[in-house]
Design a protein around this motif. Sequence first.
Motif, mmCIF file in Angstrom:
data_model
loop_
_atom_site.group_PDB
_atom_site.id
_atom_site.type_symbol
_atom_site.label_atom_id
_atom_site.label_comp_id
_atom_site.label_asym_id
_atom_site.label_seq_id
_atom_site.Cartn_x
_atom_site.Cartn_y
_atom_site.Cartn_z
ATOM 1 N N ARG A 66 0.833 -1.202 0.000
ATOM 2 C CA ARG A 66 0.000 0.000 0.000
ATOM 3 C C ARG A 66 0.870 1.255 0.000
ATOM 4 O O ARG A 66 1.863 1.342 0.711
ATOM 5 N N HIS A 67 0.437 2.249 -0.787
ATOM 6 C CA HIS A 67 1.105 3.546 -0.838
ATOM 7 C C HIS A 67 0.048 4.637 -0.741
ATOM 8 O O HIS A 67 -0.860 4.686 -1.573
ATOM 9 N N LYS A 68 0.162 5.513 0.218
ATOM 10 C CA LYS A 68 -0.733 6.649 0.327
ATOM 11 C C LYS A 68 -0.087 7.832 -0.380
ATOM 12 O O LYS A 68 0.965 8.325 0.041
ATOM 13 N N ALA A 69 -0.705 8.270 -1.483
ATOM 14 C CA ALA A 69 -0.110 9.339 -2.279
ATOM 15 C C ALA A 69 -1.178 10.021 -3.113
ATOM 16 O O ALA A 69 -2.152 9.397 -3.540
ATOM 17 N N ASP A 70 -0.978 11.302 -3.350
ATOM 18 C CA ASP A 70 -1.815 12.075 -4.258
ATOM 19 C C ASP A 70 -1.123 12.084 -5.615
ATOM 20 O O ASP A 70 -0.112 12.763 -5.794
ATOM 21 N N VAL A 71 -1.652 11.324 -6.575
ATOM 22 C CA VAL A 71 -0.964 11.173 -7.851
ATOM 23 C C VAL A 71 -1.148 12.372 -8.772
ATOM 24 O O VAL A 71 -0.626 12.375 -9.886
ATOM 25 N N SER A 72 -1.860 13.389 -8.303
ATOM 26 C CA SER A 72 -1.908 14.644 -9.059
ATOM 27 C C SER A 72 -0.806 15.602 -8.624
ATOM 28 O O SER A 72 -0.689 16.698 -9.165
ATOM 29 N N ASP A 73 0.011 15.169 -7.648
ATOM 30 C CA ASP A 73 1.121 15.962 -7.141
ATOM 31 C C ASP A 73 2.434 15.408 -7.691
ATOM 32 O O ASP A 73 2.774 14.250 -7.453
ATOM 33 N N GLU A 74 3.163 16.230 -8.413
ATOM 34 C CA GLU A 74 4.366 15.774 -9.117
ATOM 35 C C GLU A 74 5.411 15.187 -8.185
ATOM 36 O O GLU A 74 5.999 14.132 -8.469
ATOM 37 N N LEU A 122 -6.723 13.669 -15.627
ATOM 38 C CA LEU A 122 -5.865 13.774 -16.806
ATOM 39 C C LEU A 122 -4.414 14.091 -16.460
ATOM 40 O O LEU A 122 -3.499 13.418 -16.935
ATOM 41 N N THR A 123 -4.194 15.093 -15.630
ATOM 42 C CA THR A 123 -2.816 15.442 -15.273
ATOM 43 C C THR A 123 -2.158 14.328 -14.467
ATOM 44 O O THR A 123 -0.980 14.013 -14.684
ATOM 45 N N ALA A 124 -2.890 13.721 -13.549
ATOM 46 C CA ALA A 124 -2.314 12.636 -12.751
ATOM 47 C C ALA A 124 -1.838 11.470 -13.624
ATOM 48 O O ALA A 124 -0.709 10.987 -13.445
ATOM 49 N N PRO A 125 -2.640 10.975 -14.580
ATOM 50 C CA PRO A 125 -2.121 9.934 -15.473
ATOM 51 C C PRO A 125 -0.900 10.386 -16.269
ATOM 52 O O PRO A 125 0.018 9.600 -16.505
ATOM 53 N N PHE A 126 -0.896 11.656 -16.700
ATOM 54 C CA PHE A 126 0.292 12.191 -17.385
ATOM 55 C C PHE A 126 1.521 12.100 -16.489
ATOM 56 O O PHE A 126 2.594 11.633 -16.914
ATOM 57 N N LEU A 127 1.390 12.512 -15.234
ATOM 58 C CA LEU A 127 2.522 12.473 -14.309
ATOM 59 C C LEU A 127 2.986 11.033 -14.065
ATOM 60 O O LEU A 127 4.193 10.758 -14.023
ATOM 61 N N MET A 128 2.020 10.131 -13.887
ATOM 62 C CA MET A 128 2.385 8.732 -13.653
ATOM 63 C C MET A 128 3.073 8.135 -14.876
ATOM 64 O O MET A 128 4.088 7.432 -14.753
#
Length: 260
Positions: A66-74, A122-128
Amino acid sequence: MTPETERETEGTRVAVVTGGSRGIGAAICRRLTGDGLTVHLVYRDADDAAERVSKEIGAAGGLVFRHKADVSDEAQVRRLVDSVVEQDGGVHVLVNNAGVIDDRLLALTRTAQWERVLRTNLTAPFLMCRAVVPVMLEQSWGRVINISSNSVRQPGPGQTSYAASKGGLEALTRGLAAEVGHKGIRVNTVAPGAIRTDMTADLSARLGVSPEGAGWGLPEDISGLVAFLASDEADYIQGQTFTVDGGRLAMRPRGSKSGA
């Protein structure tokens, strides 16, 4: 990061699933671990749900972290991917599933509300993708599966921001597929229809529609296709969007006239 079982991981493919604590994401985590992949379940704030899913997977013999993270944050995305690669040596499958719905008419949508939806969907998938693709290029193998929605093709009133964000995600899929396809990386999209989840239950209540009624699918209807696209069997599939909606797009609505 919390391991739920101890198991030899050498040679095992590694998957990262965002929004993995509930609904479609949780079903994808269960299916991929059932297929023998090591799964890194990423969630933002649903601690209890993430722990529950992880324990279920561990009890079934799967390996999940498990990872707690906001994937919209670079910065958080970079730390997440670095952590996974440091632990398991690579990332073979990325499932961009995290998303939000904030339905409201365009004329009543504030800029901050619009930007929140686009940043998450959209931005979160781009960052990932930007963080994971270089790892996949080093491996000369990878699978990116983006979770969109059939609202791109049939948006309801108030779904302007949601449909726009998911339409952009499908375009991102095609663009990235063109860039990395010759390097052994496959990038595809799954677009669910009406699926029974916590998120759609809230939406159904507002619309006065029961999620138990006809025409609704289950998260497992999506996870099976994701598992296929994550496998070697999908090697000849690239840059595609697969709609899984029980035939809603194919069947004529009731009451429509012939030829309409």
